[in-house]
Write a protein that holds these residues in place. Structure first.
Motif, PDB file in Angstrom:
ATOM      1  N   PHE A 274       0.833  -1.207   0.000  1.00  0.00           N
ATOM      2  CA  PHE A 274       0.000   0.000   0.000  1.00  0.00           C
ATOM      3  C   PHE A 274       0.866   1.254   0.000  1.00  0.00           C
ATOM      4  CE2 PHE A 274      -2.814   3.179   2.032  1.00  0.00           C
ATOM      5  CZ  PHE A 274      -3.861   3.134   1.120  1.00  0.00           C
ATOM      6  N   GLN A 275       1.998   1.189   0.687  1.00  0.00           N
ATOM      7  CA  GLN A 275       2.918   2.333   0.653  1.00  0.00           C
ATOM      8  C   GLN A 275       3.402   2.594  -0.768  1.00  0.00           C
ATOM      9  OE1 GLN A 275       6.102   1.753   3.512  1.00  0.00           O
ATOM     10  NE2 GLN A 275       4.670   0.954   5.042  1.00  0.00           N
ATOM     11  N   GLY A 276       3.760   1.529  -1.480  1.00  0.00           N
ATOM     12  CA  GLY A 276       4.185   1.691  -2.864  1.00  0.00           C
ATOM     13  C   GLY A 276       3.066   2.237  -3.732  1.00  0.00           C
ATOM     14  N   PHE A 277       1.847   1.773  -3.479  1.00  0.00           N
ATOM     15  CA  PHE A 277       0.693   2.284  -4.211  1.00  0.00           C
ATOM     16  C   PHE A 277       0.522   3.790  -3.978  1.00  0.00           C
ATOM     17  CE2 PHE A 277      -3.845   3.418  -3.913  1.00  0.00           C
ATOM     18  CZ  PHE A 277      -4.230   3.223  -5.228  1.00  0.00           C
ATOM     19  N   LEU A 278       0.715   4.229  -2.732  1.00  0.00           N
ATOM     20  CA  LEU A 278       0.584   5.655  -2.429  1.00  0.00           C
ATOM     21  C   LEU A 278       1.643   6.482  -3.162  1.00  0.00           C
ATOM     22  CD1 LEU A 278      -0.191   5.678   1.423  1.00  0.00           C
ATOM     23  CD2 LEU A 278      -1.787   5.956  -0.482  1.00  0.00           C
ATOM     24  N   TRP A 279       2.871   5.971  -3.230  1.00  0.00           N
ATOM     25  CA  TRP A 279       3.925   6.696  -3.952  1.00  0.00           C
ATOM     26  C   TRP A 279       3.580   6.813  -5.433  1.00  0.00           C
ATOM     27  CZ3 TRP A 279       7.492   9.714  -2.047  1.00  0.00           C
ATOM     28  CH2 TRP A 279       7.977   9.509  -0.754  1.00  0.00           C
ATOM     29  N   CYS A 280       3.119   5.722  -6.023  1.00  0.00           N
ATOM     30  CA  CYS A 280       2.738   5.755  -7.446  1.00  0.00           C
ATOM     31  C   CYS A 280       1.568   6.690  -7.680  1.00  0.00           C
ATOM     32  CB  CYS A 280       2.387   4.351  -7.931  1.00  0.00           C
ATOM     33  SG  CYS A 280       3.771   3.189  -7.976  1.00  0.00           S
ATOM     34  N   LEU A 281       0.574   6.613  -6.798  1.00  0.00           N
ATOM     35  CA  LEU A 281      -0.610   7.450  -6.938  1.00  0.00           C
ATOM     36  C   LEU A 281      -0.258   8.929  -6.821  1.00  0.00           C
ATOM     37  CD1 LEU A 281      -3.728   7.596  -7.179  1.00  0.00           C
ATOM     38  CD2 LEU A 281      -3.818   7.441  -4.675  1.00  0.00           C
ATOM     39  N   GLY A 282       0.576   9.259  -5.830  1.00  0.00           N
ATOM     40  CA  GLY A 282       0.964  10.651  -5.643  1.00  0.00           C
ATOM     41  C   GLY A 282       1.753  11.202  -6.815  1.00  0.00           C
ATOM     42  N   ALA A 283       2.713  10.415  -7.303  1.00  0.00           N
ATOM     43  CA  ALA A 283       3.515  10.873  -8.446  1.00  0.00           C
ATOM     44  C   ALA A 283       2.662  11.041  -9.696  1.00  0.00           C
ATOM     45  CB  ALA A 283       4.651   9.881  -8.708  1.00  0.00           C
ATOM     46  N   TRP A 284       1.740  10.112  -9.912  1.00  0.00           N
ATOM     47  CA  TRP A 284       0.899  10.177 -11.107  1.00  0.00           C
ATOM     48  C   TRP A 284      -0.037  11.393 -11.067  1.00  0.00           C
ATOM     49  CZ3 TRP A 284       0.495   8.702 -15.901  1.00  0.00           C
ATOM     50  CH2 TRP A 284      -0.733   8.849 -16.559  1.00  0.00           C
ATOM     51  N   THR A 285      -0.715  11.603  -9.942  1.00  0.00           N
ATOM     52  CA  THR A 285      -1.664  12.724  -9.867  1.00  0.00           C
ATOM     53  C   THR A 285      -0.947  14.066  -9.972  1.00  0.00           C
ATOM     54  OG1 THR A 285      -1.612  12.530  -7.438  1.00  0.00           O
ATOM     55  CG2 THR A 285      -3.453  11.493  -8.585  1.00  0.00           C
ATOM     56  N   PHE A 286       0.276  14.153  -9.455  1.00  0.00           N
ATOM     57  CA  PHE A 286       1.044  15.398  -9.614  1.00  0.00           C
ATOM     58  C   PHE A 286       1.343  15.647 -11.090  1.00  0.00           C
ATOM     59  CE2 PHE A 286       4.985  17.741 -10.135  1.00  0.00           C
ATOM     60  CZ  PHE A 286       4.789  18.844  -9.314  1.00  0.00           C
ATOM     61  N   ALA A 287       1.862  14.625 -11.765  1.00  0.00           N
ATOM     62  CA  ALA A 287       2.225  14.784 -13.182  1.00  0.00           C
ATOM     63  C   ALA A 287       1.002  15.042 -14.048  1.00  0.00           C
ATOM     64  CB  ALA A 287       2.960  13.528 -13.667  1.00  0.00           C
ATOM     65  N   LEU A 288      -0.099  14.360 -13.736  1.00  0.00           N
ATOM     66  CA  LEU A 288      -1.318  14.523 -14.519  1.00  0.00           C
ATOM     67  C   LEU A 288      -1.873  15.936 -14.397  1.00  0.00           C
ATOM     68  CD1 LEU A 288      -3.484  12.951 -16.222  1.00  0.00           C
ATOM     69  CD2 LEU A 288      -4.733  12.660 -14.059  1.00  0.00           C
ATOM     70  N   ASN A 289      -1.949  16.425 -13.172  1.00  0.00           N
ATOM     71  CA  ASN A 289      -2.577  17.724 -12.936  1.00  0.00           C
ATOM     72  C   ASN A 289      -1.644  18.905 -13.155  1.00  0.00           C
ATOM     73  OD1 ASN A 289      -5.466  17.258 -11.829  1.00  0.00           O
ATOM     74  ND2 ASN A 289      -4.203  15.743 -10.758  1.00  0.00           N
TER      75      ASN A 289
END
Length: 483
Positions: A274-289
């Motif tokens: 879940f920690q890895g999922f949070l890192w991926c999610l955070g990086a993706w939403t930053f780049a997307l937005n």
């Protein structure tokens, strides 16, 4: 005060219930007819909620801010508000888990979060009477948006946990695909009609937007009424049911031991997946937005395309979602969620670069822009569905709502940071402007996807290993689980 505090009771010698045991127990206690009625009501709720969200946000709200002479940084702040409001989701999850009704909690949260839009209608009336200026109206708008989304953010994780308890695991991909499809069937029609209403209303765009806003508010109230047709879920039942089943399995046990309470944060600290999922999610939403909120601004401000056409283009996004959500839902049930997530993520990585090729020429207006919005809609639908299902799949059984809330908070903070950074970069870089912003966003999106290839749960192979054995192709074409 400890977020996610929960006491679990175990008897010796018994194994703890599995996640699926908990969920199947909840479903077994609810008649099938009641579950069906609830899911139908939720689908209708999704239609009216889509009307509300499209008429109180998106391109219509951006166009209103552009008319108020807002700059790209202020547009970025406006886009960041819904994401920043996700910070309160863990608090809402903690609060909702300590009450005895998902229904009453969601109603008590979402009703005021929608009624607050009445204040924007009041502000627009004062603005039309020239009692407040452009700057004050822009600030007024952002305050209303912030208050509405902060209140709504308190209920998001609880609502998702409610749905997780009602939707059978084997049908999640298909159900949420169908629900989102029904919602997206409404969105293109509503956005297109509202866009042309605002652009061509005889009394001006301000009056047209006020009417659209009022209709959206009524739709938001109707969506809450639909939730009252759904079966309520008591979050306290899971602990009571689990305790009773342990007593049934070990009737001779004379002593029960109460295990020390463990917070959601402590559980996440022991969950590297879940920690890895949070890192991926955070990086993706930053780049997307970093760039996504500014494409409509690019069309309205830089290319000076009429708001009616921009809303029509945006409606094509919903059309693409409508066409692809059900197939994506079925595929995710067969092959998992990470394959669609990575493939569609690569498509989204290329989009900002393709935006650079559009202009005001006929080819762009009639072919290029429609295709870009269609691709964006299909890819975004697959990504949102995959992320939603992946969260439900990996959430800890005792801290579902808190897991959802923390994931939403991470996505909100990183996404808001992306929009604010994007608006700031556009202001401080007058030469490159949005063009350089789109290039940077594309590069960061590609980097954000890379860790997802290696992320794996304990005891399973990484996504890259699963991809290379090609077994997913057989599952993709397997129709044995079709419904």
């Amino acid at each position: 005060m400890d977020l996610g505090l929960k006491t679990t009771v175990t008897a010796i010698p018994i194994e703890l219930q599995t996640d699926e045991d908990d969920r199947s127990t909840t479903l077994q206690r609810i008649p099938t007819s009641e579950i069906r009625r609830s899911l139908k009501a939720s689908s209708i709720d999704g239609v009216f909620a889509a009307i509300f969200s499209n008429l109180t946000g998106g391109v219509l709200l951006s166009n209103f801010l552009v008319d108020l002479q807002a700059n790209s940084f202020e547009i970025g702040i406006l886009a960041a508000i819904p994401m920043l409001s996700n910070i309160v989701q863990p608090l809402g999850a903690w609060w909702g888990d300590r009450l005895q009704s998902r229904l009453w909690f969601c109603s008590g949260i979402y009703l005021p979060s929608r009624l607050v839009w009445l204040f924007l209608l009041v502000g627009m009336w004062l603005y039309s009477q020239h009692q407040i200026d452009d700057r004050t109206m822009a600030i007024w708008t952002m305050l209303v948006v912030a208050l509405s989304h902060i209140l709504g953010g308190l209920g998001s994780a609880t609502w998702l946990s409610w749905m997780a308890a009602l939707v059978p695991r084997q049908l999640r991909g298909r159900y949420f695909g169908i629900r989102n499809t029904i919602s997206n069937l409404t969105s293109p029609i509503v956005v297109a009609i509202a866009g042309f209403l605002v652009a061509s209303y005889p009394s001006g765009e301000l009056a047209g937007f006020a009417i659209a806003l009022a209709v959206g508010l009524v739709a938001g109230i109707i969506s809450l009424i639909c939730q009252w047709q759904m079966v309520d879920v008591n979050p306290q039942d899971r602990l009571r049911v689990g305790t009773n089943k342990m007593k049934e399995r070990s009737p001779s046990a004379a002593v029960a031991i109460v295990s020390p309470p463990e917070s959601a944060l402590a559980t996440i600290g022991k969950d590297p997946y879940f920690q890895g999922f949070l890192w991926c999610l955070g990086a993706w939403t930053f780049a997307l937005n970093l760039s996504a909120p500014f494409f409509n601004l690019y069309l309205l401000q830089d290319l000076s395309i009429d708001v009616g056409w921009v809303t029509l283009y945006n409606s094509l996004t919903s059309v693409a979602s409508l066409a692809l959500l059900i197939p994506f839902g079925r595929w995710s049930d067969r092959i998992g969620n990470r394959l669609p997530l990575v493939i569609m993520g690569l498509v989204m990585t290329m989009l900002p670069l393709l935006w650079l090729g559009v202009g005001k020429d006929s080819l762009s207006l009639w072919v290029g822009l429609p295709l870009l919005f269609i691709v964006n809609g299909g890819a975004s639908a697959a990504i949102d569905l995959s992320i939603n299902n992946l969260q439900i799949e990996i959430a800890h059984k005792h801290h579902q709502a808190q897991y959802f809330g923390i994931a939403a908070a991470v996505a909100g903070i990183s996404g808001a940071a992306g929009t604010v950074a994007g608006g700031g970069l556009d202001l401080i870089n007058p030469v490159g402007g949005l063009t350089s912003l789109f290039v940077i966003s594309s590069i960061l999106r590609l980097l954000a996807l890379t860790p997802l290839l290696l992320l794996k749960h304990e005891g399973e192979r990484s996504f890259l290993e699963q991809l290379l054995d090609f077994n997913w192709l057989a599952r993709l074409t397997d129709r044995s689980n079709s419904v």
